[in-house]
Write an enzyme that holds these catalytic residues in place. Structure first.
Site, PDB file in Angstrom:
ATOM      1  CG  ASN A  16      -4.506   7.237  12.738  1.00 48.31           C
ATOM      2  OD1 ASN A  16      -5.374   8.104  12.810  1.00 48.31           O
ATOM      3  ND2 ASN A  16      -3.245   7.517  12.457  1.00 48.31           N
TER       4      ASN A  16
ATOM      5  CB  SER B 254      10.129   6.795   9.211  1.00 43.32           C
ATOM      6  OG  SER B 254       9.695   6.422  10.497  1.00 43.32           O
TER       7      SER B 254
ATOM      8  CB  CYS C  68       0.440   7.519  11.001  1.00 43.55           C
ATOM      9  SG  CYS C  68       2.023   6.997  11.668  1.00 43.55           S
TER      10      CYS C  68
ATOM     11  CB  SER D 114       9.095   5.181  14.752  1.00 46.24           C
ATOM     12  OG  SER D 114       8.681   5.631  13.487  1.00 46.24           O
TER      13      SER D 114
ATOM     14  CD  GLU E 118      -3.136  -0.913   2.119  1.00 51.15           C
ATOM     15  OE1 GLU E 118      -4.310  -1.123   1.779  1.00 51.15           O
ATOM     16  OE2 GLU E 118      -2.798  -0.644   3.290  1.00 51.15           O
TER      17      GLU E 118
ATOM     18  N   GLY F 281       6.753  -1.552   6.297  1.00 51.85           N
ATOM     19  CA  GLY F 281       8.124  -2.034   6.393  1.00 51.85           C
ATOM     20  C   GLY F 281       9.077  -1.092   7.090  1.00 51.85           C
ATOM     21  CD  GLU F 282      13.273   0.243  10.143  1.00 53.95           C
ATOM     22  OE1 GLU F 282      14.093   1.058   9.660  1.00 53.95           O
ATOM     23  OE2 GLU F 282      12.408   0.543  10.998  1.00 53.95           O
TER      24      GLU F 282
ATOM     25  CB  CYS G 252       3.058   7.664   3.096  1.00 56.14           C
ATOM     26  SG  CYS G 252       3.575   6.550   4.420  1.00 56.14           S
TER      27      CYS G 252
END
Length: 337
Positions: free
Chosen positions: A277, A178, A319, A201, A83, A149-150, A97
């Site tokens: 969220n 991030s 988010c 984060s 996504e 993902g990271e 994003c």
């Protein structure tokens, strides 16, 4: 678009080198396909259509929010769901994003992506094709690698994409990567030649709580991650953005705000408080009053602290909500597929 395949195909066809630049300029400018590239010979356009897919991804579903946010559910050639999100703001910003993995192996307890089965790292071209798909919807000027993902676990491919984003209208200074605190990736970014921004984060001001909500903290503690972020700052002299999701009754007290202020330094870190969220997890969002008290405490301690504007919550695009739900047959009814 697989730019490596494009380049090798053009070489095989005996095309002059400038053809690659022509095709990339059209693609980065939002062209919908080879058929729009009017300065290419018709025979070449037909040949490329047959031999080089215009995208490495296929679009399965598009959702649009009442606030102007668009979310695309995409799929790789081997069936991995992704996504990606375009956020439109009243001040004219068009921010995307982007995902770096299908799923995520780090299982943060508040994040919907962490509840997915981890697939794999995405290739540079699969990451780039997310941005290109969104560029075909609108002009772009900001990008955050804050999707599924990271990014620091796939940094080489992420940086390859960052080098291409200026051609889409997104400069390096308007690009942020991030991380939940993957120290080797932070150090690698620090030594790289790509001058993008770093976002951490954080989500908890002390190790015990952070380990409870973010298992990665057992591998890289707060002190270790902060030391890596400080190295980034010393090398780049760029303020680091701290992301802090506000979980009601968990990490949102004034005392915890003071802990956070003591952990960081206001000249190195800008703090972005993120309303939680819904993701079918155990958590509730902090109240508006709690978030404002937290923000004010940080401001009193000298920090630039803001509460993030929520975008795309009604289409599960905010988010922490990206989970490729339409790829799960059990969840199709919920997303209207």
């Amino acid at each position: 678009m697989d730019l490596s395949l494009l380049r090798s195909t053009l070489e095989e066809l005996g095309q002059p080198r400038f053809r690659f630049d022509q095709i990339w300029k059209w693609t980065a400018g939002g062209a919908a396909g080879y058929h729009e590239m009017s300065n290419l010979p018709a025979a070449l356009r037909d040949e490329l259509t047959a031999r080089v897919p215009f995208s490495t991804l296929s679009e399965l579903r598009r959702a649009s929010s009442s606030d102007g946010t668009d979310k695309l559910l995409l799929q790789t050639a081997d069936g991995r769901p992704i996504e990606t999100v375009l956020m439109r703001y009243k001040d004219g910003r068009r921010s995307i994003c982007v995902s770096s993995q299908s799923g995520c192996p780090l299982t943060c307890t508040f994040c919907a992506t962490g509840q997915m089965k981890f697939g794999r790292n995405l290739t540079a071209w699969e990451i780039l094709d997310q941005a290109l798909a969104l560029r075909r919807l609108d002009a772009l000027d900001h990008c955050v690698f804050m999707g599924m993902g990271e990014p620091m676990m796939n940094l080489d491919n992420v940086l390859e994409v960052c080098r291409r984003l200026p051609d889409l209208g997104i400069t390096n200074r308007r690009t942020g990567i991030s991380t939940v605190g993957w120290v080797p990736g932070i150090d690698k970014l620090t030594e790289s030649d790509v001058p993008v921004r770093l976002a951490w984060s954080l989500h908890a001001p002390e190790d015990a709580l952070r380990s409870e909500i973010m298992p990665v903290n057992e591998r890289y503690s707060l002190d270790e991650v902060k030391a890596a972020c400080d190295r980034f700052y010393e090398r780049r002299r760029k303020m680091i953005f701290v992301e802090y999701v506000m979980l009601g009754g968990v990490n949102d007290s004034v005392a915890q705000a003071k802990q956070l202020a003591d952990l960081l330094e206001p000249w190195r870190y800008k703090i972005n408080l993120i309303p939680y969220n819904p993701t079918d997890s155990m958590y509730d969002s902090s109240s508006q009053g709690a978030m404002e008290a937290f923000r004010q405490t940080l401001e009193d301690e000298g920090y630039n602290a803001t509460i993030r504007l929520i975008r795309g919550r009604d289409i599960d695009a905010a988010c922490g909500q990206l989970a490729a739900k339409a790829a799960n047959p059990k969840l199709k009814q919920r997303v209207g597929v």
